[in-house]
Design an enzyme around this catalytic site. Sequence first.
Site, PDB file in Angstrom:
ATOM      1  CD  GLU A 243      -2.908  -1.254   0.271  1.00 32.39           C
ATOM      2  OE1 GLU A 243      -3.126  -0.219  -0.406  1.00 32.39           O
ATOM      3  OE2 GLU A 243      -3.531  -2.312   0.093  1.00 32.39           O
TER       4      GLU A 243
ATOM      5  CB  CYS B  30      -1.568   7.298   1.377  1.00 37.39           C
ATOM      6  SG  CYS B  30      -3.128   6.577   1.939  1.00 37.39           S
TER       7      CYS B  30
HETATM    8  P1  NAD Z   1       8.200   4.745   4.907  1.00 30.40           P
HETATM    9  O1  NAD Z   1       8.213   3.918   3.664  1.00 30.40           O
HETATM   10  O2  NAD Z   1       9.344   5.635   5.164  1.00 30.40           O
HETATM   11  O3  NAD Z   1       8.074   3.787   6.194  1.00 30.40           O
HETATM   12  C1  NAD Z   1       7.033   2.844   6.341  1.00 30.40           C
HETATM   13  C2  NAD Z   1       7.482   1.737   7.267  1.00 30.40           C
HETATM   14  O4  NAD Z   1       8.569   1.062   6.669  1.00 30.40           O
HETATM   15  C3  NAD Z   1       7.955   2.186   8.649  1.00 30.40           C
HETATM   16  O5  NAD Z   1       7.435   1.294   9.617  1.00 30.40           O
HETATM   17  C4  NAD Z   1       9.469   2.082   8.567  1.00 30.40           C
HETATM   18  O6  NAD Z   1      10.090   1.790   9.781  1.00 30.40           O
HETATM   19  C5  NAD Z   1       9.629   0.918   7.619  1.00 30.40           C
HETATM   20  N1  NAD Z   1      10.890   0.920   6.883  1.00 30.40           N
HETATM   21  C6  NAD Z   1      11.674   1.980   6.553  1.00 30.40           C
HETATM   22  N2  NAD Z   1      12.758   1.579   5.849  1.00 30.40           N
HETATM   23  C7  NAD Z   1      12.645   0.243   5.739  1.00 30.40           C
HETATM   24  C8  NAD Z   1      13.441  -0.766   5.113  1.00 30.40           C
HETATM   25  N3  NAD Z   1      14.573  -0.484   4.477  1.00 30.40           N
HETATM   26  N4  NAD Z   1      12.997  -2.054   5.178  1.00 30.40           N
HETATM   27  C9  NAD Z   1      11.850  -2.364   5.800  1.00 30.40           C
HETATM   28  N5  NAD Z   1      11.069  -1.469   6.420  1.00 30.40           N
HETATM   29  C10 NAD Z   1      11.452  -0.185   6.386  1.00 30.40           C
HETATM   30  O7  NAD Z   1       6.833   5.552   4.876  1.00 30.40           O
HETATM   31  P2  NAD Z   1       6.286   6.645   5.905  1.00 30.40           P
HETATM   32  O8  NAD Z   1       7.115   7.878   5.827  1.00 30.40           O
HETATM   33  O9  NAD Z   1       6.065   6.014   7.241  1.00 30.40           O
HETATM   34  O10 NAD Z   1       4.842   6.915   5.289  1.00 30.40           O
HETATM   35  C11 NAD Z   1       4.622   7.810   4.224  1.00 30.40           C
HETATM   36  C12 NAD Z   1       4.416   7.080   2.923  1.00 30.40           C
HETATM   37  O11 NAD Z   1       3.458   6.029   3.090  1.00 30.40           O
HETATM   38  C13 NAD Z   1       3.832   7.987   1.857  1.00 30.40           C
HETATM   39  O12 NAD Z   1       4.385   7.655   0.615  1.00 30.40           O
HETATM   40  C14 NAD Z   1       2.348   7.631   1.872  1.00 30.40           C
HETATM   41  O13 NAD Z   1       1.678   7.925   0.677  1.00 30.40           O
HETATM   42  C15 NAD Z   1       2.406   6.160   2.145  1.00 30.40           C
HETATM   43  N6  NAD Z   1       1.173   5.690   2.754  1.00 30.40           N
HETATM   44  C16 NAD Z   1       0.399   4.840   2.033  1.00 30.40           C
HETATM   45  C17 NAD Z   1      -0.803   4.417   2.571  1.00 30.40           C
HETATM   46  C18 NAD Z   1      -1.696   3.488   1.794  1.00 30.40           C
HETATM   47  O14 NAD Z   1      -2.596   2.935   2.396  1.00 30.40           O
HETATM   48  N7  NAD Z   1      -1.488   3.300   0.513  1.00 30.40           N
HETATM   49  C19 NAD Z   1      -1.205   4.839   3.834  1.00 30.40           C
HETATM   50  C20 NAD Z   1      -0.371   5.692   4.543  1.00 30.40           C
HETATM   51  C21 NAD Z   1       0.818   6.129   3.989  1.00 30.40           C
END
Ligand code: NAD
Length: 478
Positions: free
Chosen positions: A220, A254
């Site tokens: 997502e 998002c």
């Molecule tokens: P992010 O990708 O930075 O982090 C998401 C999660 O991934 C966190 O728990 C983080 O600790 C983990 N993570 C970070 N690096 C990682 C790695 N190398 N390996 C595994 N896990 C890792 O995203 P964010 O800043 O928390 O959220 C914002 C983004 O999420 C935006 O792009 C937004 O559009 C998207 N988002 C999507 C939805 C949806 O339902 N489609 C909902 C909310 C947010």
Amino acid sequence: MNRSVNSVDGLSALLERQQQAVVGAGTVSAEVRRERIQQVINMVVAEHKSLVAAMAEDFGGRAESFSLMNDVLGSLGSLKHARDHLEGWLAPQSRTPFAPYDQLGAQAQVMYQPKGSVGIIGTWNAPLFTLLSPLACVLGAGNRAILKPSEITPRTAQAIADAVARHLDPEVVGVVTGGAEVGAVFSAQPFDHLMFTGSTEVGKKIMRAAAENLVPVTLELGGKSPAILSRSADLEESCKRLTLAKGANGGQLCVSPDLLYVPADQLESVIDNLKTLFSGFYPNITDNPDVVPVVNEQHLSRIEGYIEDARIAGARIESSHDDSQVSDVNRRRPLRLVIDPPKQCRIMQEEIFGPALVLLPYDDIADVIQDINSRSNPLALYYFGQDKAELEQVLSQTLSGGVSVNDALIHAAMHEAPFGGVGASGMGHYHGYEGFLEFSHMRTVFTAPEYDPRGEWGMLPPYHDGFQAMMEAQVTAD
Ligand code: NAD
């Protein structure tokens, strides 16, 4: 006793325990699934005050009413929907075998079986919802789960870990906390499915790590969701709904509108309306509890950087409030409108994910469609207008995760309909029946008839010419 796993130590042992329990438990009845979901519901109800307080602190002042609506009620809605519908979802479906087995009394059915243990990685922007809303479908499908909250909202992550430890059996739902390194180890575990919410860039890493163990993934992700204001739209009402959507969670959603396509001759009127409406809903910014602050300094400077970069490139910037409403001591910000920035600006490339909106003037809807199609498939697309033929043109000639017509965000909140992206905005769905299917294995069970006439029909080896003729006779185009 705190039974959650607070670091990667113990993660693989917990996963192994869950997976062994899956094998030992056999069929997971509807009753057991409902009970597990009910325990999560009871946990949220019992712990909602501490969860909401943690979110308020993590954001530096996110209104408790907003956290209740977005994260607590959003999660409860998904959990209750799954609890109340799963019985109908999991009933095996009978299928008709092909000829001649259908005439010989053979039977076939599709069973919906749990996959096992599902890893769920969440984001900071909706720190409870992005874990518990998918969990509803994961448990509804009879699975167990380990949650990994975001480290950017650490108090909420700890509050979730504490709540889960107090209310849930770790063999059914566990939590592991930590940052990107923990996320990397987490996504390399041999889960039976991985459900990731987050950025497109990290989504690629998750898929790479999951591939090593052939773990199926639901991603997502985000992107730059466009909104089209049609010439046929009620301009003021559409601006009102757009303003409310953009104001939600300080634009940190998002599905927040990111690019707004505006008929060129209505640009000034749209700018005026957006500014007036935003300052009407939020008369002041710095000390207004209804304005959700940007989550941290790093994200604030990222967003301010996008705006500054566009300003330097010559874009016009309009703000809903004057500079007296921009404070150094908190991260609440007015709505900034970035008008027709050059394509190479970062704000035209990166997801804004904050209180700013790009306005792009257009003359012809075909150019808007072409521009949308020149980018990656967005998570959401919005159309404001009454022109049914134009709406049909937009829907049939573009692709996005979901669509709201004459509003924004709402389709994503439906518990009854699938939510998910396509292409760069993700893959797979959760919410409702499709979420149940996503986390279930669809197992076809064919039961052969007692009577096997193939010998009499000359269909067994050694094959005779007659068999080949029989096969040839069936190579038809009808
Ligand atoms: P992010 O990708 O930075 O982090 C998401 C999660 O991934 C966190 O728990 C983080 O600790 C983990 N993570 C970070 N690096 C990682 C790695 N190398 N390996 C595994 N896990 C890792 O995203 P964010 O800043 O928390 O959220 C914002 C983004 O999420 C935006 O792009 C937004 O559009 C998207 N988002 C999507 C939805 C949806 O339902 N489609 C909902 C909310 C947010």
